[in-house]
Design an enzyme around this catalytic site. Structure first.
Site, short mmCIF file in Angstrom:
data_model
loop_
_atom_site.label_atom_id
_atom_site.label_comp_id
_atom_site.label_asym_id
_atom_site.label_seq_id
_atom_site.Cartn_x
_atom_site.Cartn_y
_atom_site.Cartn_z
CG MET A 1 -2.17 -1.06 1.24
SD MET A 1 -3.13 -0.87 2.63
CE MET A 1 -4.22 -2.53 2.40
CB CYS A 2 -0.11 4.65 -0.43
SG CYS A 2 -1.06 4.45 -1.91
CD GLN A 3 5.85 3.67 3.71
OE1 GLN A 3 6.53 4.34 4.40
NE2 GLN A 3 5.85 2.25 4.01
#
Length: 261
Positions: A1-3
């Protein structure tokens, strides 16, 4: 997933040190390579930079690492796509206007079967679940309050709205209107507060250190919120699942959640 990466402070501060380590996760120490973005508040004004290239090699990201833009509220995001194609319109942070102020939002997670009805004023430009959630939050805020409410009132409303979205999946997000920065965690989010006496910090993702004592004054207060700790030698406080915290003038105003028995 994103950060996610957020900064909230009591005096305009540049985010180059933290962003330098954060950007390494977009191709060097992580695989978040589907675009990136960063937003800087300057009073009611806003500087927004987004790019569908990976942050570790993007010429625009290099500009951010070298240019000391100073701000009291910053939100940055590096993307690993779960919904929506890799394109400029799907890069976070997203921006909307409400009550005469810019609002900035970035999300890490994946929301399933979240398709609320949206009014004409708040519609997504891209095709991500993240922007859809942001539009719904803006819509519900505008329905709940006739004008810009206090930070305390906004925090109460946002806590209720986040609880309605979170059952659809992972909902880690950062949100700011330039006065405060709100952070909500489903899974991974943590923060550190830098204040006097300042010490040296060393990045976890890059061989780079900075002595904050030589860069600050005794009155400065800075809060950094991020998906995973950016430094090796600072104390990081991890959010509990379902927590929403608000940061104002470099201080976390939200009390810690009670320990569950």
């Amino acid at each position: 997933m994103c950060q996610l990466l957020g900064m909230n402070c009591n005096t305009p501060t540049d985010v180059r040190f933290s962003f330098s380590g954060f950007a390494q996760r977009a191709g060097n120490t992580g695989d978040h390579t589907d675009g990136w973005g960063i937003a800087f508040f300057e009073e009611k004004g806003l500087r927004l930079f987004v790019d569908h290239q990976r942050a570790v090699t993007s010429p625009v990201a290099q500009l951010i690492r070298e240019y000391p833009i100073k701000s009291c509220n910053v939100i940055a995001h590096i993307r690993k796509a779960t919904q929506g194609v890799t394109s400029l319109q799907n890069c976070h942070p997203f921006v909307r206007e409400l009550w005469g102020r810019n609002w900035v939002f970035a999300h890490n997670g994946d929301l399933k079967q979240f398709a609320p009805k949206l009014h004409a004023h708040f519609q997504p430009v891209g095709d991500t679940d993240s922007e859809r959630a942001f539009c719904w939050i803006m819509q519900e805020l505008s329905k709940s309050h006739a004008g810009l409410p206090s930070i305390q009132e906004l925090t109460h409303t946002l806590r209720e709205l986040a609880a309605r979205i979170a059952p659809h999946g992972t909902f880690n997000f950062l949100l700011s209107n330039g006065e405060a920065l709100w952070a909500h965690a489903t899974t991974a989010l943590c923060y550190t507060e830098r204040r006097y006496p300042f010490t040296q910090a060393h990045l976890a993702d890059e061989d780079l250190s900075v002595d904050f004592a030589s860069e600050t004054t005794p009155n400065d207060k800075v809060a950094i919120i991020v998906t995973a700790p950016l430094t090796k030698n600072e104390e990081w406080t991890h959010f509990r699942s379902g927590e929403l915290k608000v940061f104002v003038d470099g201080v976390c105003l939200s009390p810690p959640s009670p320990v569950q028995s």
